[in-house]
Design a protein around this motif. Structure first.
Motif, PDB file in Angstrom:
ATOM      1  N   CYS A   6     -30.359  73.815  -9.803  1.00  0.00           N
ATOM      2  CA  CYS A   6     -29.797  74.886 -10.611  1.00  0.00           C
ATOM      3  C   CYS A   6     -28.641  75.486  -9.835  1.00  0.00           C
ATOM      4  CB  CYS A   6     -30.835  75.983 -10.825  1.00  0.00           C
ATOM      5  SG  CYS A   6     -32.458  75.361 -11.053  1.00  0.00           S
ATOM      6  N   GLN A   7     -27.550  75.718 -10.463  1.00  0.00           N
ATOM      7  CA  GLN A   7     -26.399  76.305  -9.780  1.00  0.00           C
ATOM      8  C   GLN A   7     -26.545  77.818  -9.750  1.00  0.00           C
ATOM      9  OE1 GLN A   7     -24.135  75.169  -8.056  1.00  0.00           O
ATOM     10  NE2 GLN A   7     -24.158  72.991  -8.449  1.00  0.00           N
ATOM     11  N   HIS A   8     -25.890  78.472  -8.849  1.00  0.00           N
ATOM     12  CA  HIS A   8     -25.848  79.926  -8.842  1.00  0.00           C
ATOM     13  C   HIS A   8     -24.493  80.349  -8.329  1.00  0.00           C
ATOM     14  CE1 HIS A   8     -26.308  80.319  -4.480  1.00  0.00           C
ATOM     15  NE2 HIS A   8     -26.940  79.196  -4.619  1.00  0.00           N
ATOM     16  N   PRO A   9     -24.075  81.586  -8.634  1.00  0.00           N
ATOM     17  CA  PRO A   9     -22.706  82.001  -8.396  1.00  0.00           C
ATOM     18  C   PRO A   9     -22.261  81.878  -6.937  1.00  0.00           C
ATOM     19  CG  PRO A   9     -23.933  83.699  -9.584  1.00  0.00           C
ATOM     20  CD  PRO A   9     -24.896  82.620  -9.245  1.00  0.00           C
ATOM     21  N   GLY A  10     -23.181  82.082  -5.983  1.00  0.00           N
ATOM     22  CA  GLY A  10     -22.759  82.071  -4.574  1.00  0.00           C
ATOM     23  C   GLY A  10     -22.553  80.680  -4.011  1.00  0.00           C
ATOM     24  N   ALA A  11     -22.969  79.660  -4.734  1.00  0.00           N
ATOM     25  CA  ALA A  11     -22.916  78.315  -4.166  1.00  0.00           C
ATOM     26  C   ALA A  11     -21.504  77.767  -4.243  1.00  0.00           C
ATOM     27  CB  ALA A  11     -23.874  77.401  -4.916  1.00  0.00           C
ATOM     28  N   THR A  12     -20.966  77.394  -3.096  1.00  0.00           N
ATOM     29  CA  THR A  12     -19.594  76.918  -3.089  1.00  0.00           C
ATOM     30  C   THR A  12     -19.516  75.427  -2.818  1.00  0.00           C
ATOM     31  OG1 THR A  12     -19.504  77.479  -0.783  1.00  0.00           O
ATOM     32  CG2 THR A  12     -18.579  79.077  -2.325  1.00  0.00           C
ATOM     33  N   ARG A  13     -20.571  74.881  -2.261  1.00  0.00           N
ATOM     34  CA  ARG A  13     -20.515  73.465  -1.927  1.00  0.00           C
ATOM     35  C   ARG A  13     -21.920  72.892  -2.078  1.00  0.00           C
ATOM     36  NH1 ARG A  13     -19.987  70.402   3.086  1.00  0.00           N
ATOM     37  NH2 ARG A  13     -20.151  72.240   4.374  1.00  0.00           N
ATOM     38  N   LEU A  14     -21.971  71.720  -2.575  1.00  0.00           N
ATOM     39  CA  LEU A  14     -23.275  71.084  -2.751  1.00  0.00           C
ATOM     40  C   LEU A  14     -23.256  69.754  -2.034  1.00  0.00           C
ATOM     41  CD1 LEU A  14     -25.987  70.851  -4.238  1.00  0.00           C
ATOM     42  CD2 LEU A  14     -24.744  69.856  -6.137  1.00  0.00           C
ATOM     43  N   SER A  15     -24.208  69.538  -1.192  1.00  0.00           N
ATOM     44  CA  SER A  15     -24.232  68.256  -0.501  1.00  0.00           C
ATOM     45  C   SER A  15     -25.678  67.818  -0.349  1.00  0.00           C
ATOM     46  CB  SER A  15     -23.602  68.395   0.886  1.00  0.00           C
ATOM     47  OG  SER A  15     -24.320  69.343   1.639  1.00  0.00           O
ATOM     48  N   ALA A  16     -25.863  66.545  -0.182  1.00  0.00           N
ATOM     49  CA  ALA A  16     -27.217  66.055   0.043  1.00  0.00           C
ATOM     50  C   ALA A  16     -27.221  65.240   1.322  1.00  0.00           C
ATOM     51  CB  ALA A  16     -27.657  65.192  -1.124  1.00  0.00           C
ATOM     52  N   ILE A  17     -28.136  65.558   2.244  1.00  0.00           N
ATOM     53  CA  ILE A  17     -28.235  64.724   3.421  1.00  0.00           C
ATOM     54  C   ILE A  17     -29.034  63.485   3.038  1.00  0.00           C
ATOM     55  CG2 ILE A  17     -27.835  66.472   5.164  1.00  0.00           C
ATOM     56  CD1 ILE A  17     -30.686  67.078   5.302  1.00  0.00           C
ATOM     57  N   GLU A  18     -29.088  62.522   3.945  1.00  0.00           N
ATOM     58  CA  GLU A  18     -29.560  61.213   3.506  1.00  0.00           C
ATOM     59  C   GLU A  18     -31.067  61.134   3.326  1.00  0.00           C
ATOM     60  OE1 GLU A  18     -27.975  58.157   5.981  1.00  0.00           O
ATOM     61  OE2 GLU A  18     -26.007  59.098   5.915  1.00  0.00           O
ATOM     62  N   ARG A  19     -31.545  61.699   2.239  1.00  0.00           N
ATOM     63  CA  ARG A  19     -32.956  61.601   1.918  1.00  0.00           C
ATOM     64  C   ARG A  19     -33.062  61.359   0.424  1.00  0.00           C
ATOM     65  NH1 ARG A  19     -36.035  63.257   5.842  1.00  0.00           N
ATOM     66  NH2 ARG A  19     -37.814  63.202   4.481  1.00  0.00           N
ATOM     67  N   SER A  20     -33.982  60.499   0.039  1.00  0.00           N
ATOM     68  CA  SER A  20     -34.110  60.244  -1.382  1.00  0.00           C
ATOM     69  C   SER A  20     -35.232  61.088  -1.983  1.00  0.00           C
ATOM     70  CB  SER A  20     -34.386  58.768  -1.628  1.00  0.00           C
ATOM     71  OG  SER A  20     -35.530  58.403  -0.904  1.00  0.00           O
ATOM     72  N   ASP A  21     -36.090  61.636  -1.142  1.00  0.00           N
ATOM     73  CA  ASP A  21     -37.112  62.534  -1.658  1.00  0.00           C
ATOM     74  C   ASP A  21     -37.483  63.529  -0.563  1.00  0.00           C
ATOM     75  OD1 ASP A  21     -38.584  61.187   0.196  1.00  0.00           O
ATOM     76  OD2 ASP A  21     -40.253  60.733  -1.116  1.00  0.00           O
ATOM     77  N   GLY A  22     -38.356  64.435  -0.912  1.00  0.00           N
ATOM     78  CA  GLY A  22     -38.885  65.363   0.079  1.00  0.00           C
ATOM     79  C   GLY A  22     -37.897  66.432   0.508  1.00  0.00           C
ATOM     80  N   ILE A  23     -38.194  67.036   1.637  1.00  0.00           N
ATOM     81  CA  ILE A  23     -37.417  68.190   2.083  1.00  0.00           C
ATOM     82  C   ILE A  23     -36.033  67.759   2.549  1.00  0.00           C
ATOM     83  CG2 ILE A  23     -37.311  69.980   3.867  1.00  0.00           C
ATOM     84  CD1 ILE A  23     -40.393  70.196   3.492  1.00  0.00           C
ATOM     85  N   GLY A  24     -35.011  68.391   1.991  1.00  0.00           N
ATOM     86  CA  GLY A  24     -33.640  68.030   2.322  1.00  0.00           C
ATOM     87  C   GLY A  24     -33.012  67.127   1.282  1.00  0.00           C
ATOM     88  N   ARG A  25     -33.759  66.829   0.237  1.00  0.00           N
ATOM     89  CA  ARG A  25     -33.228  65.973  -0.836  1.00  0.00           C
ATOM     90  C   ARG A  25     -32.001  66.645  -1.468  1.00  0.00           C
ATOM     91  NH1 ARG A  25     -34.654  65.401  -6.446  1.00  0.00           N
ATOM     92  NH2 ARG A  25     -35.705  67.384  -6.173  1.00  0.00           N
ATOM     93  N   ILE A  26     -32.105  67.940  -1.626  1.00  0.00           N
ATOM     94  CA  ILE A  26     -30.977  68.723  -2.132  1.00  0.00           C
ATOM     95  C   ILE A  26     -30.660  69.810  -1.117  1.00  0.00           C
ATOM     96  CG2 ILE A  26     -30.264  70.384  -3.904  1.00  0.00           C
ATOM     97  CD1 ILE A  26     -30.466  67.614  -5.031  1.00  0.00           C
ATOM     98  N   VAL A  27     -29.410  69.885  -0.712  1.00  0.00           N
ATOM     99  CA  VAL A  27     -28.984  70.964   0.181  1.00  0.00           C
ATOM    100  C   VAL A  27     -27.841  71.711  -0.488  1.00  0.00           C
ATOM    101  CG1 VAL A  27     -28.099  71.570   2.452  1.00  0.00           C
ATOM    102  CG2 VAL A  27     -29.616  69.599   2.212  1.00  0.00           C
ATOM    103  N   ILE A  28     -28.035  72.984  -0.719  1.00  0.00           N
ATOM    104  CA  ILE A  28     -26.981  73.810  -1.316  1.00  0.00           C
ATOM    105  C   ILE A  28     -26.421  74.701  -0.219  1.00  0.00           C
ATOM    106  CG2 ILE A  28     -26.420  75.510  -3.088  1.00  0.00           C
ATOM    107  CD1 ILE A  28     -29.110  74.701  -4.431  1.00  0.00           C
ATOM    108  N   GLU A  29     -25.119  74.696  -0.088  1.00  0.00           N
ATOM    109  CA  GLU A  29     -24.503  75.551   0.923  1.00  0.00           C
ATOM    110  C   GLU A  29     -23.634  76.596   0.239  1.00  0.00           C
ATOM    111  OE1 GLU A  29     -23.664  71.877   3.911  1.00  0.00           O
ATOM    112  OE2 GLU A  29     -22.862  73.837   4.402  1.00  0.00           O
TER     113      GLU A  29
END
Ligand SMILES: O=C(O)CCCC[C@@H]1SC[C@@H]2NC(=O)N[C@@H]21
Length: 292
Positions: A6-29
């Motif tokens: 889900c996006q939110h107003p403060g999010a300026t960059r979206l990146s995913a580190i190399e994981r296909s599941d589990g913790i770190g699958r989605i990283v919002i900065e």
């Protein structure tokens, strides 16, 4: 492929580190947020998945334990929160803050060489000074059952001594000061995601025994007399270790062995933990349940 969070107003960059599941699958900065915990709870309520990590370069109203605020410096701090959805219930999920300390300690050791001790329940200290704090908050559904947990971590990466407010200078320190070299922030996040993912998976299977030994091996002040709070009560007690449910087992001044489920260590007999004045809090009064 990572799914879009889900996006939110403060999010300026979206990146995913190399994981296909589990913790770190989605990283919002985000460049700037009030509190990563607060925002990740909102994202969780809106359906963000297990393992989502929210990072802020600058946090303007960071939440700390005991309704205190959390000091952070843009570029000198790592402020992140991790969303955990678990099949285990609310009671057991109260063990997650302890588990998080184990994972974060390992990640810091791997990335910086700094070997921290764990001050119950989950502060990481080196040389008696705090490197990072952890605040886990539980979100429940209308029936009071656990929906998800947000584990927030504030890490002093590279704040110079003079960069801390005066009331924190004695009690806090950053990893760059301790290690004498810059800290690879992204490396630390990746390492933390991987280690936390492994510990959470083992805990899902085995419960507390999955990590109790690792926590105990690095716990500060076991066998020593400390001043601590047990809820609202202020007591002196000897720390014994973890009880089977993750509570802290102590022996109080009257010789009674009892378990403390929430509280903080105020000071140790070695004088390692002088009480630190809280930062004026900008916390909202309505909170979801905080474990730590
Ligand atoms: O008081 C403590 O020791 C816990 C501090 C936890 C601070 C972190 S910073 C990232 C996350 N977002 C928050 O608002 N708090 C936690």
């Amino acid at each position: 492929m990572p799914t879009a969070p889900c996006q939110h107003p403060g999010a300026t960059r979206l990146s995913a580190i190399e994981r296909s599941d589990g913790i770190g699958r989605i990283v919002i900065e985000a460049d700037r947020l009030d509190s990563t915990n607060r925002r990740l709870v909102e994202l969780g309520r809106a359906g963000a998945g297990h393992g989502t990590i929210l990072i802020a370069r600058d946090q303007t109203a960071g939440r700390g334990k005991g309704e205190r605020g959390w000091f952070s410096a843009p570029d000198g701090s790592l402020c992140l929160s991790v969303l955990v959805r678990t099949g285990r219930g609310l009671r057991e999920a109260a063990q997650l803050p302890l588990l998080a300390a184990v994972a974060l300690r390992e990640a810091i050791l791997a990335e910086t060489g700094v070997a921290a001790g764990v001050k119950w329940p989950n502060d990481l200290l080196a040389g008696g000074r705090k490197i990072c704090g952890i605040l886990a908050e539980a979100a429940c559904d209308g029936d009071g059952d656990l929906d998800f947990v947000v584990i927030g971590m504030g890490i002093n990466l590279a704040i110079p001594e003079a960069g801390f407010p005066e009331n924190l200078r004695q009690g806090a320190v950053s990893l760059a000061t301790l290690s004498g070299r810059p800290v690879d922030r992204d490396g630390l996040v990746a390492s933390l995601a991987m280690l936390l993912d492994g510990w959470v998976k083992r805990w899902e299977g085995q419960g507390l025994p999955a990590f109790a030994e690792a926590w105990t091996a690095h716990a500060l002040h076991l066998g020593h007399v400390v001043r601590l709070t047990d809820g609202d009560e202020d007591i002196c007690a000897t720390l014994i270790g973890l009880a089977a449910d993750g509570a802290l087992r102590i022996c109080d001044a009257a010789g009674t062995v009892r378990d403390v489920h929430s509280g903080e260590i105020q000071s140790g007999e070695t004088g390692l933990f002088p009480p630190v004045a809280p930062i004026p809090s900008q916390l909202p009064k309505t909170r979801i349940g905080a474990f730590s």
